[in-house]
Write a protein that holds these residues in place. Structure first.
Motif, PDB file in Angstrom:
ATOM      1  N   ARG A 190      32.594  42.759  53.356  1.00 29.18           N
ATOM      2  CA  ARG A 190      33.680  42.183  52.555  1.00 29.18           C
ATOM      3  C   ARG A 190      33.830  40.685  52.802  1.00 29.18           C
ATOM      4  O   ARG A 190      34.191  39.936  51.892  1.00 29.18           O
ATOM      5  CB  ARG A 190      34.983  42.924  52.851  1.00 29.18           C
ATOM      6  CG  ARG A 190      34.981  44.366  52.360  1.00 29.18           C
ATOM      7  CD  ARG A 190      36.339  45.026  52.521  1.00 29.18           C
ATOM      8  NE  ARG A 190      36.309  46.377  51.978  1.00 29.18           N
ATOM      9  CZ  ARG A 190      36.181  47.479  52.715  1.00 29.18           C
ATOM     10  NH1 ARG A 190      36.094  47.367  54.043  1.00 29.18           N
ATOM     11  NH2 ARG A 190      36.146  48.661  52.160  1.00 29.18           N
ATOM     12  N   PHE A 193      30.855  39.131  50.789  1.00 31.07           N
ATOM     13  CA  PHE A 193      30.859  39.241  49.335  1.00 31.07           C
ATOM     14  C   PHE A 193      32.243  39.154  48.720  1.00 31.07           C
ATOM     15  O   PHE A 193      32.384  39.137  47.503  1.00 31.07           O
ATOM     16  CB  PHE A 193      30.215  40.567  48.917  1.00 31.07           C
ATOM     17  CG  PHE A 193      28.751  40.637  49.202  1.00 31.07           C
ATOM     18  CD1 PHE A 193      27.832  40.133  48.300  1.00 31.07           C
ATOM     19  CD2 PHE A 193      28.284  41.190  50.379  1.00 31.07           C
ATOM     20  CE1 PHE A 193      26.472  40.196  48.565  1.00 31.07           C
ATOM     21  CE2 PHE A 193      26.935  41.258  50.656  1.00 31.07           C
ATOM     22  CZ  PHE A 193      26.020  40.756  49.750  1.00 31.07           C
ATOM     23  N   GLY A 194      33.291  39.117  49.543  1.00 27.57           N
ATOM     24  CA  GLY A 194      34.652  39.121  49.025  1.00 27.57           C
ATOM     25  C   GLY A 194      35.237  40.514  49.074  1.00 27.57           C
ATOM     26  O   GLY A 194      34.544  41.511  49.190  1.00 27.57           O
ATOM     27  N   GLY A 195      36.563  40.578  49.015  1.00 24.23           N
ATOM     28  CA  GLY A 195      37.226  41.878  48.991  1.00 24.23           C
ATOM     29  C   GLY A 195      38.133  42.121  50.171  1.00 24.23           C
ATOM     30  O   GLY A 195      38.839  43.116  50.195  1.00 24.23           O
ATOM     31  N   SER A 196      38.151  41.221  51.177  1.00 23.85           N
ATOM     32  CA  SER A 196      39.090  41.391  52.282  1.00 23.85           C
ATOM     33  C   SER A 196      40.493  41.045  51.811  1.00 23.85           C
ATOM     34  O   SER A 196      40.696  40.007  51.192  1.00 23.85           O
ATOM     35  CB  SER A 196      38.715  40.485  53.459  1.00 23.85           C
ATOM     36  OG  SER A 196      37.505  40.909  54.037  1.00 23.85           O
ATOM     37  N   ALA A 201      37.177  34.572  48.509  1.00 26.36           N
ATOM     38  CA  ALA A 201      35.921  35.165  48.078  1.00 26.36           C
ATOM     39  C   ALA A 201      34.827  34.864  49.078  1.00 26.36           C
ATOM     40  O   ALA A 201      34.801  33.815  49.708  1.00 26.36           O
ATOM     41  CB  ALA A 201      35.543  34.636  46.698  1.00 26.36           C
ATOM     42  N   ARG A 205      26.576  36.122  46.431  1.00 27.80           N
ATOM     43  CA  ARG A 205      26.654  36.673  45.087  1.00 27.80           C
ATOM     44  C   ARG A 205      25.423  37.559  44.864  1.00 27.80           C
ATOM     45  O   ARG A 205      24.522  37.620  45.664  1.00 27.80           O
ATOM     46  CB  ARG A 205      26.702  35.548  44.038  1.00 27.80           C
ATOM     47  CG  ARG A 205      27.936  34.651  44.167  1.00 27.80           C
ATOM     48  CD  ARG A 205      29.209  35.408  43.820  1.00 27.80           C
ATOM     49  NE  ARG A 205      30.389  34.570  43.940  1.00 27.80           N
ATOM     50  CZ  ARG A 205      31.120  34.454  45.025  1.00 27.80           C
ATOM     51  NH1 ARG A 205      30.772  35.114  46.122  1.00 27.80           N
ATOM     52  NH2 ARG A 205      32.195  33.692  45.053  1.00 27.80           N
ATOM     53  N   ILE A 221      31.060  48.701  48.180  1.00 34.57           N
ATOM     54  CA  ILE A 221      31.713  47.439  48.553  1.00 34.57           C
ATOM     55  C   ILE A 221      31.109  46.288  47.756  1.00 34.57           C
ATOM     56  O   ILE A 221      31.824  45.435  47.220  1.00 34.57           O
ATOM     57  CB  ILE A 221      31.575  47.193  50.064  1.00 34.57           C
ATOM     58  CG1 ILE A 221      32.433  48.194  50.847  1.00 34.57           C
ATOM     59  CG2 ILE A 221      31.980  45.760  50.427  1.00 34.57           C
ATOM     60  CD1 ILE A 221      32.237  48.124  52.343  1.00 34.57           C
ATOM     61  N   ALA A 225      32.841  44.039  44.592  1.00 37.18           N
ATOM     62  CA  ALA A 225      32.926  42.580  44.574  1.00 37.18           C
ATOM     63  C   ALA A 225      32.173  41.988  43.384  1.00 37.18           C
ATOM     64  O   ALA A 225      31.982  40.770  43.317  1.00 37.18           O
ATOM     65  CB  ALA A 225      32.356  42.012  45.874  1.00 37.18           C
ATOM     66  N   ALA A 345      36.449  32.992  54.011  1.00 37.23           N
ATOM     67  CA  ALA A 345      36.750  34.319  53.476  1.00 37.23           C
ATOM     68  C   ALA A 345      37.588  35.138  54.439  1.00 37.23           C
ATOM     69  O   ALA A 345      38.385  35.982  54.029  1.00 37.23           O
ATOM     70  CB  ALA A 345      35.453  35.057  53.157  1.00 37.23           C
TER      71      ALA A 345
END
Length: 487
Positions: A190, A193-196, A201, A205, A221, A225, A345
């Motif tokens: 996370r 790639f993002g998502g926390s 972000a 990618r 996951i 993202a 991030a």
């Protein structure tokens, strides 16, 4: 009116907020507030109230106002007063509640007797005494600043200990400034790639390649993202990384090179070199999941791919297999150009790992206790693996166990078309386990055959023999009819 909310804790010995807002005289407002406090259960039967003089002083009311409020509530039966025992909430019956027929509980499967799912060490073997001693030493030695705002990379004591250990035991090329401590592999993904929650972000990618068999939630996951995942097929030499050449838009690849999960076996040396060449040529990135690299039995240790090119590989590890998933500590060894993006991030301190736990793990590693624990568990898991293999050879020789040279699980290769029925038969025997199909990427085009993924590290020691007996009753016989491929 004085303060809207008044805390009576100092007078009563427990927290109580009395709402003095609303229309009416001060006497009427106080009566309503105390009555509601009893009705809602904030003041329970038998609770001693402050003397009316004290409460009047706390609330800024006249003594007569509070005394009159007490008198009216006593007359109504909400309070009682006795000489020498003060004013208390009356022991009054609660108002009857309407009788409701309970809704029928949804049917649930019985709790399995034997847990043979992969992914967890034997919990009874957690080194409690050594961990406690490490925690005591670490906290005594910790500087005061350790308990204030810290470095988002993680405590320097842990990053130094990890750097020494990973270099020595796994062949990782690292310095502490490139290590970022996280709470585990999923947290690391996370961050990348993002998502926390509450964080920015991640720096990576897609699209991203993944092995055609693996833990589904890892791909989820990435997909959550916005990263499309492309499966790489597998064979006896691991992931077919040559397929990356046919995916020009793929930016990176997620691999388990030391012990492919779940099929087992290391990535072949020629493919390790090949994937590094691919990353260098196409400006790609490799994420290396070293989830159980410490546990090997019948082969020489396989070092980390990261050691071949630290600027092209993100190395991820944790203590979830070696110690316990309850110790929420993992680590990322990053190429230099990704460090700042990952820290951005990571965001606020709420996502950071507990400092006392970091300090304890640092001491646990530096004192040699981590190595001793790994050696002890390696011997125990090897005995368990041997017990499983021996039992199969004696009583189900048509079933082959693969991926057994390392790790905490084995794959039992089944006759074609029998996986689904074997998983169902295991459930009837009270066994929790998974078939290979549960780990197959939805877009995978080359099935790995039928099999059961057996986590031999999970059951407690005293129950392991019974778990194997139940498993042997569940595996299909040599003449089992095919029911078609498992999906």
């Amino acid at each position: 009116m004085p303060e809207t909310w008044v805390n009576l804790a100092e007078r009563m010995g427990s927290d109580l907020h009395v709402d003095l807002s609303g229309p009416g005289s001060r006497r009427a407002v106080l009566i309503r507030a105390l009555r509601n406090a009893v009705r809602e259960g904030w003041l329970t039967p038998g609770t001693l109230l402050p003397p009316y003089r004290s409460l009047a002083a706390d609330l800024g009311l006249a003594r007569n106002t509070v005394a009159d409020a007490y008198a009216e509530l006593i007359a109504e039966g909400w309070l009682t007063a006795r000489q020498g025992s003060g004013t208390r909430v009356a022991e009054r019956a609660a108002p009857p509640r309407p009788v409701r027929k309970p809704k029928p509980a949804p049917a649930r499967p019985a709790t399995p007797t034997h847990n043979l799912r992969q992914g967890a060490p034997e919990t009874a073997s957690f080194p409690r005494t050594a961990w406690l001693a490490a925690a005591r030493r670490a906290l005594i030695a910790a500087p005061d600043e350790a308990f204030g705002p810290g470095d988002p990379r993680g405590r320097i004591e842990l990053r130094r200990a990890l750097g020494d250990y990973l270099t020595r035991a796994r062949g990782v090329r690292v310095d502490p400034e490139r290590i970022v401590v996280c709470s585990g592999f999923a947290h690391a993904l996370r961050l990348l790639f993002g998502g926390s929650p509450g964080a920015g972000a991640g720096p990576l990618r897609g699209p991203f390649a993944v092995e055609s068999y693996g833990l589904r939630f890892h791909s989820e996951i990435l997909e959550g993202a916005g990263v499309r995942t492309v499966p790489l097929s597998l064979d006896e030499q691991g992931a077919r990384v040559a397929e990356l050449a046919g995916q020009p838009r793929v930016r990176g690849v997620l691999l388990t090179p030391a012990h492919q999960f779940p099929t087992g076996g290391p990535l072949h040396p020629s493919r390790r070199a090949s994937v590094i060449d691919w990353a260098r040529t196409g400006d790609g990135l490799i994420i290396e999941d070293d989830y159980d690299g410490e546990f090997r039995y019948d082969r020489v240790p396989v070092g980390a791919v990261q050691g071949l090119d630290p600027e092209r590989v993100v190395y991820l590890g944790s203590v979830s297999k070696s110690l316990s998933p309850a110790v929420r500590i993992g680590w990322m060894v990053l190429p230099r150009h990704l460090v700042d993006g990952v820290l951005a991030a990571k965001g606020g301190r709420e996502a950071w790992v507990s400092v006392p736990d970091q300090l304890t793990l640092a001491d646990f590693i530096a004192s040699g206790q981590y190595d001793r624990h790994i050696r002890r568990m390696r011997q125990r898991y090897r005995r368990r693996r041997d017990q499983l293999v021996t039992a199969l050879a004696e009583r189900a020789p048509h079933i082959t166990a693969t991926g057994i040279a390392a790790g905490l699980h084995a794959v039992l290769r089944l006759p074609p078309g029998t996986e689904a029925s074997a998983v169902k038969a295991a459930s009837w025997q009270g066994i929790a386990l998974d078939g290979l199909a549960a780990f197959r990427h939805p877009q995978a085009t080359m099935p790995a055959g039928d099999g059961l993924v057996i986590g031999y590290s999970t059951p407690p020691e005293h129950a392991y023999g019974a778990a194997i007996e139940a498993l042997l009753r569940a595996v299909p016989p040599s003449d089992a009819p095919s029911e078609g491929p498992a999906e």
